[in-house]
Design an enzyme around this catalytic site. Structure first.
Site, PDB file in Angstrom:
ATOM      1  N   GLU A 104      -8.840  -4.032  15.416  1.00 42.21           N
ATOM      2  CA  GLU A 104      -8.537  -4.130  16.536  1.00 42.21           C
ATOM      3  C   GLU A 104      -7.009  -4.063  17.022  1.00 42.21           C
ATOM      4  O   GLU A 104      -6.724  -4.699  16.080  1.00 42.21           O
ATOM      5  CB  GLU A 104      -9.390  -5.055  17.069  1.00 42.21           C
ATOM      6  CG  GLU A 104      -9.327  -5.129  18.929  1.00 42.21           C
ATOM      7  CD  GLU A 104     -10.372  -6.685  19.804  1.00 42.21           C
ATOM      8  OE1 GLU A 104      -9.613  -6.729  20.736  1.00 42.21           O
ATOM      9  OE2 GLU A 104     -11.119  -7.044  19.003  1.00 42.21           O
ATOM     10  N   ASP A 112      -6.094 -12.157  28.470  1.00 40.18           N
ATOM     11  CA  ASP A 112      -4.968 -12.401  27.302  1.00 40.18           C
ATOM     12  C   ASP A 112      -4.117 -13.838  27.624  1.00 40.18           C
ATOM     13  O   ASP A 112      -3.671 -14.393  28.418  1.00 40.18           O
ATOM     14  CB  ASP A 112      -3.916 -11.826  26.499  1.00 40.18           C
ATOM     15  CG  ASP A 112      -4.357 -10.069  26.305  1.00 40.18           C
ATOM     16  OD1 ASP A 112      -5.835 -10.051  25.857  1.00 40.18           O
ATOM     17  OD2 ASP A 112      -3.643  -9.505  26.340  1.00 40.18           O
ATOM     18  N   TYR A 130     -19.126  -7.953  22.238  1.00 38.18           N
ATOM     19  CA  TYR A 130     -18.532  -8.648  21.791  1.00 38.18           C
ATOM     20  C   TYR A 130     -18.492  -9.653  23.386  1.00 38.18           C
ATOM     21  O   TYR A 130     -18.441  -9.899  24.246  1.00 38.18           O
ATOM     22  CB  TYR A 130     -16.182  -7.849  23.068  1.00 38.18           C
ATOM     23  CG  TYR A 130     -15.210  -9.051  22.532  1.00 38.18           C
ATOM     24  CD1 TYR A 130     -14.899 -10.459  22.309  1.00 38.18           C
ATOM     25  CD2 TYR A 130     -14.253  -7.889  21.252  1.00 38.18           C
ATOM     26  CE1 TYR A 130     -13.945 -10.719  22.307  1.00 38.18           C
ATOM     27  CE2 TYR A 130     -13.581  -8.808  21.321  1.00 38.18           C
ATOM     28  CZ  TYR A 130     -13.566 -10.030  21.572  1.00 38.18           C
ATOM     29  OH  TYR A 130     -12.055 -10.729  21.124  1.00 38.18           O
TER      30      TYR A 130
END
Length: 272
Positions: free
Chosen positions: A49, A60, A175
């Protein structure tokens, strides 16, 4: 069958899960990031990734945010990230590559052009964090037309009523965000993961990879055993950061620091 589907099918036949390490494009510079990328498959990466740096990365945590800032400072762009993949493909035609990022840079680049260029460069899948299924028409038609998988995030807070909608818009793999919050801040317990993954499997036959909070080899091994793969990001970035000099520049220890960590994670994933 896509490269992603082929890889997960091969790993299933081997009876193990996938290790999916993360690196941020151009962090701490293009040459070092490229060396890490090239070395990851031999170190045990099954899929890779690549983060595309962005100024406002809402999902993030601090570690990946700072990696993105270093990447931007080093000159990272969408075109630059695609260039890294193109160069990687000159020596590796087998390892699936997933780009993870945000929609604004793609929109600025041009959605149709981005999907065409990504596919031509050798990208296999996209994780576009801030495009929910309700807005999938912004990118899904061009991604599908170019053979790119659109990988969706599922969180602990994704309800039973919403799960089918999210998963029906997902290709490649799912995911699973193991924690509520941003990347790299804490970890989910094995019991939590063992309860969460069957809930998702009720609605999809796609492989499931666990990320956001997978840091140690033990956690990676557990995640790949409970699900179908483990994504490791912040722990690798932290290891790289510890190898930089006082000015934040790469040293001779930088590439080995990351790849040695990938090897440790890969060994744990292979043991399951």
């Amino acid at each position: 069958m896509s490269r992603i589907a082929q890889k997960f099918a091969a790993l299933k036949a081997e009876g193990r899960g996938a290790l999916i390490p993360f690196l941020e494009a151009f962090d701490p510079d293009r040459e070092t990031a490229m060396a890490i990328l090239r070395g990851m498959p031999a170190a045990g990466a099954d899929l890779i990734e690549i983060g595309v740096p962005f100024t406002d990365p809402m999902a993030d945590g601090p570690t990946v945010q700072k990696a993105g800032q270093r990447g931007l400072k080093a000159g990272a762009t969408v075109a630059g990230a695609l260039g890294m993949v193109r160069e990687f493909r000159q020596g590796d035609a087998a390892t699936p590559i997933i780009l993870m990022g945000y929609f604004n840079p793609i929109l600025s680049y041009g959605v149709a052009k981005f999907c065409a260029d990504a596919a031509a460069a050798g990208v296999d899948g996209l994780i576009v964090v801030d495009v929910p299924p309700e807005e999938a028409d912004e990118i899904a038609p061009d991604a599908t037309a170019n053979g790119l998988d659109l990988i969706r995030l599922v969180a602990p807070t994704t309800g039973e009523d919403r799960l089918p909608k999210v998963l029906s818009a997902t290709t490649g793999f799912v995911y699973y965000v193991a924690i509520t919050g941003v990347t790299g801040t804490r970890s989910a317990s094995t019991d939590d993961l063992a309860a969460a993954i069957p809930r998702i499997r009720k609605y999809t036959d796609l492989p499931i990879a666990i990320g956001f909070g997978v840091r140690t080899p033990q956690q990676a091994g557990e995640a790949s055993r409970i699900a179908d793969g483990a994504v490791v990001a912040s722990a690798l970035i932290d290891g790289m950061l510890a190898s930089l000099d006082a000015e934040g520049r790469a040293t001779p220890a930088t590439v080995p620091a990351v790849l040695d960590r990938v090897r440790e994670l890969a060994e744990a994933v292979r043991k399951g």
